[in-house]
Scaffold this active site. Structure first.
Site, PDB file in Angstrom:
ATOM      1  N   HIS A  97       9.319  -3.520   3.243  1.00  0.00           N
ATOM      2  CA  HIS A  97       8.907  -3.759   1.850  1.00  0.00           C
ATOM      3  C   HIS A  97      10.121  -4.065   0.973  1.00  0.00           C
ATOM      4  CE1 HIS A  97       5.634  -0.895   3.242  1.00  0.00           C
ATOM      5  NE2 HIS A  97       4.947  -1.932   2.834  1.00  0.00           N
TER       6      HIS A  97
ATOM      7  N   MET B 191       0.849  -1.197   0.000  1.00  0.00           N
ATOM      8  CA  MET B 191       0.000   0.000   0.000  1.00  0.00           C
ATOM      9  C   MET B 191       0.888   1.251   0.000  1.00  0.00           C
ATOM     10  SD  MET B 191      -3.408  -0.903   2.125  1.00  0.00           S
ATOM     11  CE  MET B 191      -2.761  -0.575   3.735  1.00  0.00           C
TER      12      MET B 191
ATOM     13  N   GLU C 277      11.990  -0.359   4.889  1.00  0.00           N
ATOM     14  CA  GLU C 277      12.925  -1.484   4.688  1.00  0.00           C
ATOM     15  C   GLU C 277      12.224  -2.844   4.672  1.00  0.00           C
ATOM     16  OE1 GLU C 277      16.371  -1.264   7.337  1.00  0.00           O
ATOM     17  OE2 GLU C 277      16.185   0.909   7.123  1.00  0.00           O
TER      18      GLU C 277
HETATM   19  O1  PAF Z   1      -0.119  -5.598   3.527  1.00  0.00           O
HETATM   20  C1  PAF Z   1      -0.563  -4.707   2.772  1.00  0.00           C
HETATM   21  O2  PAF Z   1       0.089  -3.700   2.528  1.00  0.00           O
HETATM   22  C2  PAF Z   1      -1.945  -4.887   2.153  1.00  0.00           C
HETATM   23  O3  PAF Z   1      -2.818  -5.498   3.041  1.00  0.00           O
HETATM   24  C3  PAF Z   1      -1.924  -5.600   0.803  1.00  0.00           C
HETATM   25  C4  PAF Z   1      -1.434  -7.042   0.934  1.00  0.00           C
HETATM   26  C5  PAF Z   1      -1.033  -4.853  -0.164  1.00  0.00           C
HETATM   27  C6  PAF Z   1      -3.333  -5.658   0.210  1.00  0.00           C
HETATM   28  O4  PAF Z   1      -3.861  -4.382   0.018  1.00  0.00           O
END
Ligand code: PAF
Length: 294
Positions: free
Chosen positions: A37, A30, A35
């Site tokens: 991600h 989102m 870090e």
């Molecule tokens: O973990 C997240 O950022 C969200 O729940 C996801 C998996 C991108 C779904 O919108």
């Protein structure tokens, strides 16, 4: 790096790559990348030829009084981080692109979504499983990467793909922590300096539970009591839950006899923070990466 906003554009790039035998990895996010991600991107790059990151603040996974409006959206910074990390394609659609009409079809996983966060966020996981299914259909990844910090989400998605025979392998990657032990989260931005220190109580509480299990204490009421003391002593907060649950079914357990996830959700100031640890009956940490069996 290609940054695109439409489903057509993603498909135009990714599908020929797939047909050419390339392995495609998807990192759904989102945005407000940190870090945690980036560790998912690194994992994807290590085993895929094409890495796609999606950035989409998904409205249908937020409850009516949650932080959808104020959720951080630093898109230029996110794109730059993706570029530096060697991402091939960023898909960052508008809401209209993902939900162009009234949504009559959703994906719902039962039971596992009704414990832990599902108790206070009853519609959350249906929003997650629905958008992730859509992203899988758009991108067609061979592998998809999720952080263990959102343990329930990762396990629910793994179950969904198994139940529905979705041809994707779910990778659950380790939680990335600050030196203080605080799990990295986009929502940490909501904390002031004092609250950030207070928030280290979550990981301290989890550590304490693990050392109690290692010392032979298996009753979850005792573990939860010890964790609650640590959390409450750290400062003003509202505990949503502290729970010990079966690692496969996510049902609450009263004794640690099998692999479990010890999980908690605590509101500190404006932030709802979650954290967890997965351990076996002896208190040894379980690493989920590569465990694809439901
Ligand atoms: O973990 C997240 O950022 C969200 O729940 C996801 C998996 C991108 C779904 O919108």
């Amino acid at each position: 790096m290609l940054a695109v906003k439409t489903i057509d554009e993603v498909r135009r790039v990714v599908h020929p790559a797939k047909q050419g035998g390339k392995r495609v990895g998807l990192v759904p996010t989102m945005g407000a990348l940190h870090e945690g991600h980036l560790s998912l991107v690194h994992a994807a790059k290590s085993e895929c030829d094409v890495v796609v990151v999606s950035i989409f603040v998904n409205p249908i996974q937020f409850g009516p009084n949650e932080d959808f409006e104020k959720y951080p959206r630093p898109i230029e910074k996110d794109l730059e981080l993706c570029r530096q990390a060697g991402v091939d394609v960023v898909f960052y659609p508008e809401v209209q692109e993902m939900y162009p009409r009234e949504l009559l079809t959703t994906v719902r996983v039962s039971k596992m979504t009704q414990t832990l966060c599902g108790k206070s966020r009853p519609t959350h996981f249906e929003g997650v499983t629905t958008v992730v299914t859509k992203l899988f259909n758009v991108v067609g990844p061979d592998f998809a990467y999720f952080g263990q910090k959102d343990a329930q989400q990762a396990l629910v998605l793994r179950r969904m793909t198994a139940d529905l025979d979705v041809p994707v392998t779910i990778r659950i990657c380790p939680t990335i922590r600050e030196e203080s032990g605080l799990a990295k989260s986009s929502r940490n931005q909501y904390l002031n300096d004092d609250q950030r220190v207070q928030a280290t109580s979550l990981s301290r509480a989890l550590k304490e539970a693990v050392s109690l299990i290692k010392s032979g204490k298996k009753e979850t009421s005792e573990l939860i009591g010890a964790m609650e003391t640590i959390i409450k002593t750290a400062g003003p907060c509202r505990i949503d839950y502290i729970s010990v649950n079966d690692l496969e079914t996510l049902e609450e357990v009263s004794r640690v006899q099998k692999p479990v996830v010890i999980a908690l959700a605590v509101n500190i100031g404006p932030a709802r923070l979650i954290d967890n640890i997965m351990v076996d009956a002896e208190g040894n940490e379980i690493i989920m990466f590569g465990r694809n069996v439901v």
